[in-house]
Design a protein around this motif. Structure first.
Motif, PDB file in Angstrom:
ATOM      1  N   SER A  34       0.828  -1.206   0.000  1.00  0.00           N
ATOM      2  CA  SER A  34       0.000   0.000   0.000  1.00  0.00           C
ATOM      3  C   SER A  34       0.863   1.256   0.000  1.00  0.00           C
ATOM      4  O   SER A  34       1.904   1.314   0.683  1.00  0.00           O
ATOM      5  CB  SER A  34      -0.929   0.010   1.226  1.00  0.00           C
ATOM      6  OG  SER A  34      -1.849  -1.063   1.154  1.00  0.00           O
ATOM      7  N   TYR A  35       0.401   2.253  -0.744  1.00  0.00           N
ATOM      8  CA  TYR A  35       1.158   3.491  -0.905  1.00  0.00           C
ATOM      9  C   TYR A  35       0.227   4.700  -0.905  1.00  0.00           C
ATOM     10  O   TYR A  35      -0.906   4.629  -1.382  1.00  0.00           O
ATOM     11  CB  TYR A  35       1.904   3.499  -2.246  1.00  0.00           C
ATOM     12  CG  TYR A  35       2.935   2.412  -2.413  1.00  0.00           C
ATOM     13  CD1 TYR A  35       4.278   2.641  -2.088  1.00  0.00           C
ATOM     14  CD2 TYR A  35       2.581   1.161  -2.910  1.00  0.00           C
ATOM     15  CE1 TYR A  35       5.233   1.645  -2.249  1.00  0.00           C
ATOM     16  CE2 TYR A  35       3.534   0.159  -3.071  1.00  0.00           C
ATOM     17  CZ  TYR A  35       4.854   0.414  -2.741  1.00  0.00           C
ATOM     18  OH  TYR A  35       5.794  -0.579  -2.914  1.00  0.00           O
ATOM     19  N   ALA A  36       0.752   5.813  -0.392  1.00  0.00           N
ATOM     20  CA  ALA A  36       0.174   7.117  -0.698  1.00  0.00           C
ATOM     21  C   ALA A  36       0.879   7.622  -1.947  1.00  0.00           C
ATOM     22  O   ALA A  36       1.965   7.145  -2.302  1.00  0.00           O
ATOM     23  CB  ALA A  36       0.392   8.081   0.469  1.00  0.00           C
ATOM     24  N   LEU A  73      -0.770   2.252   9.442  1.00  0.00           N
ATOM     25  CA  LEU A  73      -1.515   3.284   8.720  1.00  0.00           C
ATOM     26  C   LEU A  73      -2.365   2.606   7.657  1.00  0.00           C
ATOM     27  O   LEU A  73      -1.858   2.058   6.686  1.00  0.00           O
ATOM     28  CB  LEU A  73      -0.571   4.301   8.074  1.00  0.00           C
ATOM     29  CG  LEU A  73      -1.241   5.401   7.230  1.00  0.00           C
ATOM     30  CD1 LEU A  73      -2.303   6.144   8.037  1.00  0.00           C
ATOM     31  CD2 LEU A  73      -0.203   6.381   6.698  1.00  0.00           C
ATOM     32  N   ASP A  74      -3.665   2.648   7.851  1.00  0.00           N
ATOM     33  CA  ASP A  74      -4.607   2.011   6.931  1.00  0.00           C
ATOM     34  C   ASP A  74      -4.643   2.770   5.614  1.00  0.00           C
ATOM     35  O   ASP A  74      -4.747   4.001   5.590  1.00  0.00           O
ATOM     36  CB  ASP A  74      -6.000   2.002   7.568  1.00  0.00           C
ATOM     37  CG  ASP A  74      -6.958   1.058   6.865  1.00  0.00           C
ATOM     38  OD1 ASP A  74      -6.972   1.033   5.620  1.00  0.00           O
ATOM     39  OD2 ASP A  74      -7.729   0.365   7.563  1.00  0.00           O
ATOM     40  N   VAL A  75      -4.561   2.044   4.514  1.00  0.00           N
ATOM     41  CA  VAL A  75      -4.590   2.683   3.203  1.00  0.00           C
ATOM     42  C   VAL A  75      -5.891   3.458   2.992  1.00  0.00           C
ATOM     43  O   VAL A  75      -5.947   4.413   2.220  1.00  0.00           O
ATOM     44  CB  VAL A  75      -4.369   1.630   2.092  1.00  0.00           C
ATOM     45  CG1 VAL A  75      -5.564   0.667   2.012  1.00  0.00           C
ATOM     46  CG2 VAL A  75      -4.128   2.302   0.742  1.00  0.00           C
ATOM     47  N   ARG A  76      -6.937   3.081   3.707  1.00  0.00           N
ATOM     48  CA  ARG A  76      -8.205   3.785   3.578  1.00  0.00           C
ATOM     49  C   ARG A  76      -8.162   5.178   4.198  1.00  0.00           C
ATOM     50  O   ARG A  76      -9.024   6.017   3.921  1.00  0.00           O
ATOM     51  CB  ARG A  76      -9.332   2.961   4.196  1.00  0.00           C
ATOM     52  CG  ARG A  76      -9.612   1.650   3.451  1.00  0.00           C
ATOM     53  CD  ARG A  76     -10.591   0.778   4.202  1.00  0.00           C
ATOM     54  NE  ARG A  76     -10.042   0.334   5.489  1.00  0.00           N
ATOM     55  CZ  ARG A  76     -10.690  -0.434   6.347  1.00  0.00           C
ATOM     56  NH1 ARG A  76     -11.923  -0.858   6.076  1.00  0.00           N
ATOM     57  NH2 ARG A  76     -10.115  -0.802   7.481  1.00  0.00           N
ATOM     58  N   VAL A 122      -2.411  11.728   3.631  1.00  0.00           N
ATOM     59  CA  VAL A 122      -0.962  11.943   3.668  1.00  0.00           C
ATOM     60  C   VAL A 122      -0.595  13.230   2.923  1.00  0.00           C
ATOM     61  O   VAL A 122       0.234  14.019   3.398  1.00  0.00           O
ATOM     62  CB  VAL A 122      -0.216  10.736   3.075  1.00  0.00           C
ATOM     63  CG1 VAL A 122       1.262  11.062   2.847  1.00  0.00           C
ATOM     64  CG2 VAL A 122      -0.360   9.531   3.996  1.00  0.00           C
ATOM     65  N   GLU A 123      -1.214  13.465   1.782  1.00  0.00           N
ATOM     66  CA  GLU A 123      -0.862  14.656   0.988  1.00  0.00           C
ATOM     67  C   GLU A 123      -1.185  15.953   1.729  1.00  0.00           C
ATOM     68  O   GLU A 123      -0.310  16.805   1.907  1.00  0.00           O
ATOM     69  CB  GLU A 123      -1.560  14.589  -0.374  1.00  0.00           C
ATOM     70  CG  GLU A 123      -1.019  15.565  -1.404  1.00  0.00           C
ATOM     71  CD  GLU A 123      -1.707  16.913  -1.347  1.00  0.00           C
ATOM     72  OE1 GLU A 123      -1.244  17.835  -2.038  1.00  0.00           O
ATOM     73  OE2 GLU A 123      -2.713  17.053  -0.631  1.00  0.00           O
TER      74      GLU A 123
END
Length: 301
Positions: free
Chosen positions: A69-71, A126-129, A134-135
């Motif tokens: 998972s990524y921001a 940190l949940d991808v949801r 993050v931005e």
């Protein structure tokens, strides 16, 4: 996601905002199944201004085919120019420089393909949801760092949107108050142990991006105080000041971040870092028209 060669994407049209079927993302890069996406004030303003032709969204996160998972840092940059080499990718001088979700396809869709250098791997826990935050968080953190807070200083934040509240969260431990417009923003600020703005402050952070918001910042800043501008103005706005006979025009010291996420007229309610050089996740946005100079600034012309 649909089984065919299309995915769903949020776009603007003559009939307003709609979910459209668009071609599957192609080309070089890493494919992400989008798990979360945020709506920035920019998106709202662009939609209200009728801006069309691309998929909206520059605040998003997702998962690759291997389950990671990524921001996404939405800045498109070359990595080779002097600005990029100096670490200022938000000021990239290459023709391709820009931001996903602004005049090019963004992340409010089923899936995207992005350059590998845009991926910010999420830490455990940190949940991808939640990672679409993050931005805007990177914008808030950068603004707080730029304020150069010192122990014992009072801080006010004008604007109770995501960036304003994230800035308040980042400053926990300081005496922080937030000026908001809506009750749900007040409830969120109280959960962050922030009070209501009143009196004079050493540091004031503008997270509203409006003429009225900037004027309020000037009212709240003590003489010699510092104002950090994180809001995005949609047009030229006057810098609040006061004139004293025989002393010319005096303005409260303002600190404008070098890359202050200024966007064209079309944007909206404003964010945002996204929106200043970001602390890794984030990016720059198309510049606003040059400001009209009114009177002299201290030490200036």
């Amino acid at each position: 996601m649909d089984e065919g060669n299309t995915v769903r994407a949020v776009r603007n049209s003559d009939q307003g905002i709609l979910v459209a079927e668009v071609d599957e993302p192609e080309g070089p890069g890493v494919r992400l199944a989008v798990a979360s996406a945020g709506l920035c004030g920019t998106d709202v303003n662009f939609a209200a201004g009728g801006v069309q032709g691309y998929t909206y969204g520059h605040e998003f996160a997702g998962t690759t085919t291997d389950g990671r998972s990524y921001a996404v840092e939405p800045t498109v940059y070359c990595g080779e120019c002097d600005q990029c080499r100096a670490g200022h990718v938000q000021r990239c001088s290459a023709p391709e420089h820009g931001t996903l979700g602004m005049f090019r396809d963004g992340g409010i869709c089923d899936a995207v393909t992005v350059s590998e250098n845009m991926l910010v791997q999420l830490p455990p826990g940190l949940d991808v949801r939640d990672a679409c935050l993050v931005e805007p968080t990177s914008v808030a953190v950068h603004g707080v760092r730029s304020a150069s807070l010192e122990k014992g200083e009072r801080v006010a934040i004008v604007g109770g949107g995501s960036i304003g509240l994230l800035a308040a969260a980042r400053q926990r431990g300081f005496d922080v108050d937030v000026e908001v417009r809506h009750e749900h923003q007040r409830i969120a600020a109280e959960r962050l142990e922030a009070g209501s703005a009143a009196g004079a402050y050493d540091v004031v952070i503008d997270a509203a991006g409006s003429e009225a918001g900037l004027a309020r910042c000037a009212e709240l800043a003590r003489p010699g105080g510092r104002v950090v501008l994180l809001g995005v103005d949609q047009h030229i706005v006057p810098i609040p000041g006061r004139c004293q006979p025989g002393q010319g025009t005096h303005r409260r010291p303002l600190r404008r971040l070098p890359q202050a996420r200024r966007r064209p007229r079309h944007r909206t309610g404003r964010s945002t870092a996204r929106r200043q050089p970001r602390d890794r996740a984030g990016g720059d946005h198309p510049p606003a028209p040059p400001r009209r100079r009114r009177g002299g600034l201290p030490g200036g012309g």
